[in-house]
Scaffold this motif. Structure first.
Motif, PDB file in Angstrom:
ATOM      1  N   SER A  50       0.842  -1.150  -0.075  1.00  0.00           N
ATOM      2  CA  SER A  50      -0.014   0.198   0.144  1.00  0.00           C
ATOM      3  C   SER A  50       0.846   1.165   0.020  1.00  0.00           C
ATOM      4  CB  SER A  50      -0.951   0.057   1.455  1.00  0.00           C
ATOM      5  OG  SER A  50      -1.714   1.250   1.289  1.00  0.00           O
ATOM      6  N   ASP A  51       1.959   1.390   0.752  1.00  0.00           N
ATOM      7  CA  ASP A  51       2.737   2.357   0.805  1.00  0.00           C
ATOM      8  C   ASP A  51       3.490   2.674  -0.566  1.00  0.00           C
ATOM      9  OD1 ASP A  51       2.277   2.786   3.505  1.00  0.00           O
ATOM     10  OD2 ASP A  51       4.140   1.574   4.260  1.00  0.00           O
ATOM     11  N   TYR A  64       0.100   8.477  -6.223  1.00  0.00           N
ATOM     12  CA  TYR A  64      -0.214   9.851  -6.014  1.00  0.00           C
ATOM     13  C   TYR A  64       0.923  10.827  -6.295  1.00  0.00           C
ATOM     14  CZ  TYR A  64      -0.409  14.040  -2.963  1.00  0.00           C
ATOM     15  OH  TYR A  64      -0.567  15.510  -2.439  1.00  0.00           O
ATOM     16  N   ARG A  65       2.200  10.286  -6.193  1.00  0.00           N
ATOM     17  CA  ARG A  65       3.518  10.991  -6.246  1.00  0.00           C
ATOM     18  C   ARG A  65       3.988  11.011  -7.849  1.00  0.00           C
ATOM     19  NH1 ARG A  65       3.603  14.650  -2.283  1.00  0.00           N
ATOM     20  NH2 ARG A  65       3.562  13.705  -0.186  1.00  0.00           N
ATOM     21  N   PHE A  66       3.731   9.752  -8.459  1.00  0.00           N
ATOM     22  CA  PHE A  66       4.394   9.589  -9.869  1.00  0.00           C
ATOM     23  C   PHE A  66       3.123   9.982 -10.848  1.00  0.00           C
ATOM     24  CE2 PHE A  66       7.668   6.770  -7.634  1.00  0.00           C
ATOM     25  CZ  PHE A  66       8.485   7.853  -7.466  1.00  0.00           C
ATOM     26  N   PHE A 113      -6.533   5.849   0.652  1.00  0.00           N
ATOM     27  CA  PHE A 113      -7.097   5.205  -0.496  1.00  0.00           C
ATOM     28  C   PHE A 113      -6.450   4.041  -0.865  1.00  0.00           C
ATOM     29  CE2 PHE A 113      -7.277   5.242  -5.366  1.00  0.00           C
ATOM     30  CZ  PHE A 113      -8.557   5.191  -5.759  1.00  0.00           C
ATOM     31  N   CYS A 114      -5.158   3.941  -0.983  1.00  0.00           N
ATOM     32  CA  CYS A 114      -4.260   2.935  -1.250  1.00  0.00           C
ATOM     33  C   CYS A 114      -4.552   1.711  -0.330  1.00  0.00           C
ATOM     34  CB  CYS A 114      -2.882   3.183  -1.329  1.00  0.00           C
ATOM     35  SG  CYS A 114      -2.518   4.195  -2.635  1.00  0.00           S
ATOM     36  N   ILE A 119      -7.807   0.121  -1.329  1.00  0.00           N
ATOM     37  CA  ILE A 119      -7.496  -0.761  -2.391  1.00  0.00           C
ATOM     38  C   ILE A 119      -7.053  -2.032  -1.990  1.00  0.00           C
ATOM     39  CG2 ILE A 119      -6.013  -1.221  -4.641  1.00  0.00           C
ATOM     40  CD1 ILE A 119      -6.316   1.889  -4.815  1.00  0.00           C
ATOM     41  N   ILE A 120      -5.889  -2.055  -1.280  1.00  0.00           N
ATOM     42  CA  ILE A 120      -5.133  -3.344  -0.636  1.00  0.00           C
ATOM     43  C   ILE A 120      -6.078  -4.035   0.134  1.00  0.00           C
ATOM     44  CG2 ILE A 120      -3.500  -4.315   0.904  1.00  0.00           C
ATOM     45  CD1 ILE A 120      -2.505  -3.446  -1.812  1.00  0.00           C
ATOM     46  N   GLU A 121      -6.924  -3.389   1.225  1.00  0.00           N
ATOM     47  CA  GLU A 121      -8.062  -4.039   1.980  1.00  0.00           C
ATOM     48  C   GLU A 121      -8.904  -4.694   1.055  1.00  0.00           C
ATOM     49  OE1 GLU A 121      -6.777  -1.252   5.679  1.00  0.00           O
ATOM     50  OE2 GLU A 121      -9.003  -1.110   4.927  1.00  0.00           O
ATOM     51  N   SER A 122      -9.358  -4.297  -0.104  1.00  0.00           N
ATOM     52  CA  SER A 122     -10.655  -4.774  -0.975  1.00  0.00           C
ATOM     53  C   SER A 122     -10.279  -5.977  -1.477  1.00  0.00           C
ATOM     54  CB  SER A 122     -10.883  -3.529  -2.024  1.00  0.00           C
ATOM     55  OG  SER A 122     -11.488  -2.668  -1.310  1.00  0.00           O
TER      56      SER A 122
END
Length: 285
Positions: free
Chosen positions: A26-27, A34-36, A71-72, A75-78
């Motif tokens: 997730s990190d 977000y960053r890229f 948000f990430c 996604i991972i928890e989903s």
């Protein structure tokens, strides 16, 4: 074929990983998304800026950063939801006041549960039927991809929740052999703004889905708000509170105004946990 390959070679193997490794991914996803890539960064920024006009640019960007991190996680928890066990869900989702809801079932009363895409609504939807003595159903929008629609349907319903497509909503309110609790997510952009109810939400003129009010009045079911709070990473608490016991006796728009106000209060308190990437305000009155 591509979706099947993606599911079996990426999503399913990831879902089997332990949570510490999932949050490592997730990190990484946060940095990429977000960053890229800057996924819907302009949409998120404009939504936040219009919702919180008094906040500075630095404050908005801080909320944005926290939102994308959350948000990430979602996604991972989903992904984890495809293989999560009942034991894991009970550990990660706590219902603060289950007796509040079960009281209605004990007296044979069906209810409507209403909430928004706030915190991890997916894992909480999976958990509802575990804690409730109602027959639990949830209204959902079918995905255009049949394979993913089937997999998500199976994931959400594996602990007893029944899924009803938006087109089948009316039928869910009849044939009550057992008291029902029907879950609505009512914070998305309506497909037809002419059938929506318009109000001010987060400082903006907003079209709101009218289904909760329509059906609660027609069938005289109490409306209950579902608050989801984040206790820590991957752990959530659900609390029920009454919107109205007799919605059929209330003036037009009252129920919609009340539950939207509850959601707005939650968002203002912890804005990073709402789905800001959604194009919520693309309709104009």
């Amino acid at each position: 074929m591509i979706t099947k390959i993606l599911y079996y070679t990426l999503i399913l193997p990831i879902s089997l990983l332990p949570y510490p490794i999932l949050y490592f991914f997730s990190d990484i996803a946060y940095l990429v998304i977000y960053r890229f890539i800057g996924y819907r960064k302009k949409v998120v920024f404009n939504n936040l800026k219009n919702s919180f006009p008094k906040k500075s640019k630095n404050e908005i960007e801080s909320i944005m950063s926290d939102f994308y991190s959350h948000f990430c996680d979602i996604i991972i928890e989903s992904f984890k939801g495809f293989t999560i066990s009942e034991k894991q869900i009970r550990k990660r989702v706590v219902i603060k006041n289950p007796d509040f809801l079960n009281h209605y079932a004990d007296r044979g009363q069906s209810v409507i549960l209403v909430g928004g895409h706030y915190n991890n609504w997916e894992i909480c939807v999976q958990a509802f039927s575990m804690y409730s003595t109602h027959r639990c159903l949830a209204i959902y929008k079918k995905l255009s991809n049949p394979f993913f629609n089937l997999k998500i349907h199976k994931s959400r319903s594996k602990f007893g929740l029944e899924l009803i497509s938006m087109q089948e909503t009316k039928g869910a309110f009849i044939n009550e052999s057992k008291p029902k609790a029907i879950v609505f997510g009512s914070d998305q952009n309506p497909a037809n703004p002419k059938k929506a109810y318009w109000l001010e939400f987060l400082n903006q003129d907003t079209a709101v889905l009218f289904g909760v009010e329509k059906y609660s009045k027609q069938y005289k079911w109490p409306v209950i708000y579902v608050n989801i709070s984040k206790l820590q990473r991957g752990h959530y608490q659900v609390e029920y509170s009454l919107i109205h016991e007799t919605p059929h006796n209330q003036p037009y728009g009252e129920i919609t105004e009340l539950f939207t106000k509850r959601l707005e209060e939650d968002i203002i308190k912890d804005p990073q946990y709402w789905l800001w990437s959604h194009k919520r305000w693309k309709h104009k009155r």
